[in-house]
Enzyme design. Structure first.
Site, PDB file in Angstrom:
ATOM      1  N   GLU A  48      -6.996  -0.595  15.020  1.00 12.47           N
ATOM      2  CA  GLU A  48      -7.532  -1.537  14.038  1.00 12.47           C
ATOM      3  C   GLU A  48      -6.517  -2.602  13.627  1.00 12.47           C
ATOM      4  OE1 GLU A  48      -8.582  -1.766   9.347  1.00 12.47           O
ATOM      5  OE2 GLU A  48      -8.759   0.212  10.294  1.00 12.47           O
ATOM      6  N   ARG A  90       1.742   1.617  10.243  1.00  9.82           N
ATOM      7  CA  ARG A  90       1.326   1.996   8.893  1.00  9.82           C
ATOM      8  C   ARG A  90       2.554   1.933   7.980  1.00  9.82           C
ATOM      9  NH1 ARG A  90      -3.349   4.407   7.491  1.00  9.82           N
ATOM     10  NH2 ARG A  90      -3.750   5.048   9.639  1.00  9.82           N
ATOM     11  N   SER A 114     -10.728  -6.088   9.614  1.00  7.41           N
ATOM     12  CA  SER A 114     -11.961  -5.503   9.066  1.00  7.41           C
ATOM     13  C   SER A 114     -12.771  -6.610   8.404  1.00  7.41           C
ATOM     14  CB  SER A 114     -11.655  -4.411   8.035  1.00  7.41           C
ATOM     15  OG  SER A 114     -11.167  -3.253   8.673  1.00  7.41           O
ATOM     16  N   ARG A 167       0.840  -1.200   0.000  1.00  7.67           N
ATOM     17  CA  ARG A 167       0.000   0.000   0.000  1.00  7.67           C
ATOM     18  C   ARG A 167       0.876   1.252   0.000  1.00  7.67           C
ATOM     19  NH1 ARG A 167      -5.099  -1.769   3.957  1.00  7.67           N
ATOM     20  NH2 ARG A 167      -5.445  -3.776   2.906  1.00  7.67           N
ATOM     21  N   ARG A 177       1.834  -5.688  11.800  1.00  7.52           N
ATOM     22  CA  ARG A 177       1.036  -4.841  12.695  1.00  7.52           C
ATOM     23  C   ARG A 177       0.675  -5.575  13.981  1.00  7.52           C
ATOM     24  NH1 ARG A 177      -4.116  -1.079  11.056  1.00  7.52           N
ATOM     25  NH2 ARG A 177      -2.451  -0.042   9.880  1.00  7.52           N
TER      26      ARG A 177
END
Length: 422
Positions: free
Chosen positions: A348, A274, A351, A259, A389
């Site tokens: 988070e 991130r 999801s 990403r 993460r």
């Protein structure tokens, strides 16, 4: 993509959905384009009928003048046919592009809200550890133990990059292997999938056009690097008609993910939260179009991720995502946030999204029921785990005063049966 027949019948429902989700698209413009397209297609069909009738009539005309006049009329029909064909060729792509932006109306129980501040906490699990010493963050611990090397990651690839070394790489591999093994044991079909895929897979899953700035491109080959295995896995059967007896399809895939984090300058720049490259185990379900069954599977994939966090003994909470934070194509969405001491917050890590037939329509992913009728499938997905993460809470919550890290019992078999990283 939504069903345009439903849009015609209940445009206000979609106007409301776009307002609730913050989607900027003119529904009335779409309906006008749709009417123009349908009108042109109907006239084109009428002309085809007239041409067929005229062609048969011309063959029977004996008078030369009358025949000439009939041929001229046929020429006019062909001219109009060409004009309409060109108009449709222009209208249809314009209509299609706008339809891609129309929001899927949310589940009746989805919270109505503008942004993440309106998400609703559903449950919490586990206790937040209270330290009797001053805890360190994952980067300080990782550097001291020689398991995280941000400096050399940046040297190799620039900001938001890292190197996991030794036990760091093993811990990363352990959590991915545990999650993958858990899903296979539950009956999910494991897949090894490409991480470079065609634009049609991104359009089909709803990542494009809105998410295109976040995706790395390989222009020479017209390919894109995936940000999640959801893209190729959900697209696996695109353009196919499955038999109802084949459903549900339950897939699990582990892949590298990439990403760009465009627009995130200055946000979460510290640590492994991130980053540009990571690995993820993703679960995807393709089922028949049945709202009750889809809800059951949505809860199932949510529960799978909870069980993984429970196996890792990590405290977490489940949020139901509000309309303004869930995205254009999602019908219902949950996030799982795991507690991270260095961020002093639940953050988070998962999801879980139910798209109904939004993705299936874009992918032309269908099934034939037992009455031989063809329907679009329902698709949904959820993270099983994303690393590194998840290493943030694993390292920070399991640290000891001497700087060592306890390895959760479920990961020890993947870590040579060791109990600590020292």
């Amino acid at each position: 993509m939504i069903d345009i027949r439903n849009l015609r019948e209940n445009s206000q429902r979609y106007k409301t959905a776009c307002l609730q989700k913050g989607c900027k698209v003119d529904i009335d413009q779409i309906l006008n384009l749709d009417r123009e397209t349908l009108k042109a297609k109907q006239e084109l069909q009428d002309i085809a009928t007239q041409k067929n009738r005229a062609g048969k009539a011309i063959a029977k005309i004996e008078d030369a003048n009358e025949r000439k006049q009939a041929v001229q009329e046929m020429g006019k029909l062909k001219g109009r046919e060409k004009t309409l064909t060109e108009a449709i060729a222009k209208l249809e792509p314009e209509l299609h592009e706008l339809l891609l932006l129309v929001a899927m109306p949310p589940h009746p129980d989805s919270p109505i809200g503008r942004d993440e501040s309106d998400n609703v906490e559903v449950k919490r699990h586990g206790e937040i550890r209270q330290f009797d010493f001053e805890p360190k963050d994952h980067i300080l611990l990782g550097m001291e133990l020689g398991i995280i090397d941000v400096e050399r990651g940046v040297k190799l690839s620039g900001t938001r990059n890292y190197v996991l070394r030794g036990d760091g790489a093993m811990l990363h591999r352990a959590v991915l292997s545990l999650s993958h093994d858990m899903m296979v044991a539950k009956g999910f079909e494991p897949l090894t999938i490409p991480v470079l895929t065609k634009e049609v897979t991104f359009m089909g899953t709803g990542w494009f056009p809105e998410g295109k700035p976040q995706v790395y491109q390989v222009p020479e080959d017209e390919l894109f690097l995936v940000g999640t295995a959801e893209v190729p896995v959900t697209s696996l059967h695109m353009g196919e008609i499955l038999d109802e007896d084949e459903l549900p399809k339950r897939f699990v895939a582990q892949s590298l993910c990439f990403r760009r984090e465009a627009g995130a300058a200055g946000k979460d720049t510290y640590g492994l939260y991130r980053i540009h490259q990571f690995e993820k185990v993703e679960q995807v379900i393709v089922c028949k179009y049945d709202l009750e069954e889809a809800e059951k599977w949505h809860q199932h994939i949510l529960q799978n991720s909870e069980e993984l966090l429970q196996a890792l003994e990590l405290p977490y909470r489940v949020l139901e995502i509000c309309t303004g934070d869930m995205g254009t194509g999602k019908y219902r969405m949950y996030d799982i946030e795991t507690y991270m001491p260095s961020r002093q917050a639940y953050c988070e890590t998962h999801s879980a999204s139910n798209f109904l037939d939004f993705q299936a329509r874009r992918l032309n992913l269908r099934y034939r029921d037992r009455d031989r009728k063809v329907h679009h499938c329902i698709t949904m997905n959820n993270t099983v785990v994303a690393s590194p993460r998840i290493l943030i809470p694993l390292i920070e919550l399991n640290q000891n005063a001497d700087g060592s890290i306890n390895i959760p019992k479920t990961l020890q078999p993947y870590m040579q049966n060791r109990k600590r990283i020292v």
